[in-house]
Design an enzyme around this catalytic site. Structure first.
Site, short mmCIF file in Angstrom:
data_model
loop_
_atom_site.label_atom_id
_atom_site.label_comp_id
_atom_site.label_asym_id
_atom_site.label_seq_id
_atom_site.Cartn_x
_atom_site.Cartn_y
_atom_site.Cartn_z
N ARG A 151 0.85 -1.21 0.00
CA ARG A 151 0.00 0.00 0.00
C ARG A 151 0.88 1.25 0.00
O ARG A 151 0.57 2.24 -0.63
CB ARG A 151 -0.96 0.00 1.20
CG ARG A 151 -1.70 1.33 1.35
CD ARG A 151 -2.96 1.28 2.22
NE ARG A 151 -2.85 0.44 3.40
CZ ARG A 151 -2.12 0.73 4.48
NH1 ARG A 151 -1.43 1.83 4.54
NH2 ARG A 151 -2.09 -0.11 5.49
N TYR A 163 -18.02 15.08 -15.61
CA TYR A 163 -18.38 13.69 -15.39
C TYR A 163 -19.40 13.59 -14.25
O TYR A 163 -19.17 14.14 -13.16
CB TYR A 163 -17.10 12.90 -15.04
CG TYR A 163 -17.36 11.45 -14.79
CD1 TYR A 163 -17.79 10.62 -15.82
CD2 TYR A 163 -17.21 10.89 -13.54
CE1 TYR A 163 -18.06 9.28 -15.60
CE2 TYR A 163 -17.47 9.55 -13.31
CZ TYR A 163 -17.90 8.76 -14.35
OH TYR A 163 -18.16 7.43 -14.12
N ASP A 200 -9.00 17.66 -14.85
CA ASP A 200 -9.27 16.27 -15.20
C ASP A 200 -8.92 16.13 -16.68
O ASP A 200 -9.62 16.64 -17.55
CB ASP A 200 -10.75 15.96 -14.93
CG ASP A 200 -11.09 14.49 -15.17
OD1 ASP A 200 -10.44 13.88 -16.03
OD2 ASP A 200 -12.02 13.98 -14.50
N LYS A 231 -10.00 5.05 -19.09
CA LYS A 231 -10.39 5.50 -20.43
C LYS A 231 -9.20 5.40 -21.40
O LYS A 231 -8.77 4.32 -21.68
CB LYS A 231 -10.95 6.92 -20.32
CG LYS A 231 -11.94 7.11 -19.15
CD LYS A 231 -13.21 6.29 -19.27
CE LYS A 231 -14.04 6.23 -18.00
NZ LYS A 231 -14.40 7.50 -17.41
#
Ligand SMILES: *Cc1c(COP(=O)(O)O)cnc(C)c1O
Length: 383
Positions: free
Chosen positions: A51, A103, A175, A200
């Site tokens: 992590r 979005y 973004d 994407k």
């Protein structure tokens, strides 16, 4: 020997090559290890626990930072995980300015999750600098901008917004999912943080969910890393490897997608059942000139309006090559009905004000032959 400077395209292809010094592997090794053995007390190989850091993720994160021109890249399990981690940077009472053409999931997490923690947001037309400036309050900490907008592909002036943010000491977050660093590098235009839904274009094959944050300033990068490690929405080593592999062909994929989107947009423009086409590559698009000044291309996304809802529904039912599916940026062409899918969580009056009506369709142009994409649209739009 002088070190050769490589183009973004070449750096993408070379991502991770030979980084495993022991074997010289061309393809980066996947390190699924959750934890790492310490040589002794107070000693570390540089890796302790996945992590907090993983060798496969490191190569991806360094690559993302380099491509966007940032000091630090961070890879997350989805775009929403990246955005959520970003929002955790703020505190109760803070205010954000967000582009309204965005979005739907970003709107949902802000309004239905973070609002309960006292983080508020104002939604503005980010193409209009005066409207953006008027939304700044004493509690405003940052702006989150999508350009091109989603789903109507409006273009915001990144240099203008960056100047406004500098003047008011706000963070500018962009973004960059729709264009990727191959076409647009917001950090070079004055932004502080870039966000990606790597699901994407970066991943590009509709087979992986991933997200990224890239910070320009090292201290900000360190703070975002602290949040990533503290809250844990990391990308798994296997998925990091898959994303590294995908990035190698990003440039080729986008080249084809941009060229085909331009051809499809021009074809749609002359179709009698199409009443409007939204694609920044069309000279009639209001953001066309601005886009040329801040990006190296127009992307593979376009939207269009048909005469009515029944025509939109019939078209979606008749599609053969293009899939009626959410998401974008993959090698396979996808079409969506934003009013019911991606933007379904935005209240209807607000949606209609933004122009997201039931006859608006969004097309993510894939890498199939453009003639085949157009034939499919022609038969689906036919009588
Ligand atoms: C899809 C998308 C997101 C969310 O990313 P996920 O990977 O689906 O969580 C955020 N921003 C934009 C612009 C998107 O298209």
């Amino acid at each position: 020997m002088v070190k050769q400077t490589l183009t973004t395209e070449s750096r993408l292809v070379q991502l991770g090559v030979g980084r495993d010094e022991r074997t010289g592997a061309i393809s980066v090794p996947i390190h699924p290890s959750a934890t790492f053995r310490h040589p002794g007390v107070g000693e570390s190989t540089g890796y302790d626990y996945t992590r907090s850091g993983n060798p496969t993720r490191d190569i991806l994160e360094a690559g993302l930072a380099e491509l966007e021109g940032g000091s630090r890249g961070l890879a997350f399990s989805s775009g929403m995980a990246a955005l959520t981690t970003l929002f955790l940077h703020f505190a109760k009472g803070d205010h954000l300015i967000v582009s309204e053409d965005l979005y739907g999931g970003t709107y949902r997490v802000l309004e239905q999750v973070f609002a309960d923690f006292g983080l508020s947001a104002s939604y503005v037309d980010s193409r209009d600098l005066e409207q953006v400036a008027a939304a700044i309050r004493p509690a405003t900490r940052a702006m989150l901008i999508e350009t091109p907008g989603n789903p109507l592909l409006g273009i915001a002036d990144l240099r203008g917004l960056a100047a406004l943010c500098r003047q008011h000491e706000l963070l500018l977050v962009v973004d960059n999912t729709f264009l990727t660093p191959v076409l647009q590098r917001p950090l070079e235009l004055g932004a502080d943080i870039v966000v990606h839904s790597a699901t994407k274009y970066l991943a590009g094959h509709n087979d992986l969910c991933a997200g990224a944050l890239i910070a320009k300033d090292p201290a900000l990068g360190e703070r975002l890393y602290f949040l990533q490690n503290s809250t844990g929405a990391i990308l798994s080593p296997q998925d990091c490897w898959l994303l590294i592999r995908s990035l190698k062909t990003l440039n080729l994929r986008l080249e084809r997608q941009c060229a085909s989107a331009q051809t499809v947009a021009e074809w749609l423009q002359q179709h009698p059942k199409v009443t409007a086409v939204y694609y920044p590559g069309l000279p009639t698009h209001p953001g066309h000139v601005l886009q040329r000044s801040q990006a190296d291309g127009f992307g593979g996304m376009l939207s269009f309006r048909v005469t009515d809802q029944a025509t939109a529904h019939r078209l979606l039912k008749r599609l053969q090559l293009i899939s009626f599916a959410e998401s974008l940026g993959g090698v396979e062409s996808l079409m969506t009905l934003p009013a019911e899918q991606t933007h379904g969580d935005i209240p209807e009056p607000e949606r209609l004000r933004l122009g997201i009506c039931a006859a608006l369709l969004r097309l993510s142009v894939g890498i199939e032959t453009v003639e085949d994409i157009i034939s499919d649209l022609a038969q689906a739009l036919g009588d």
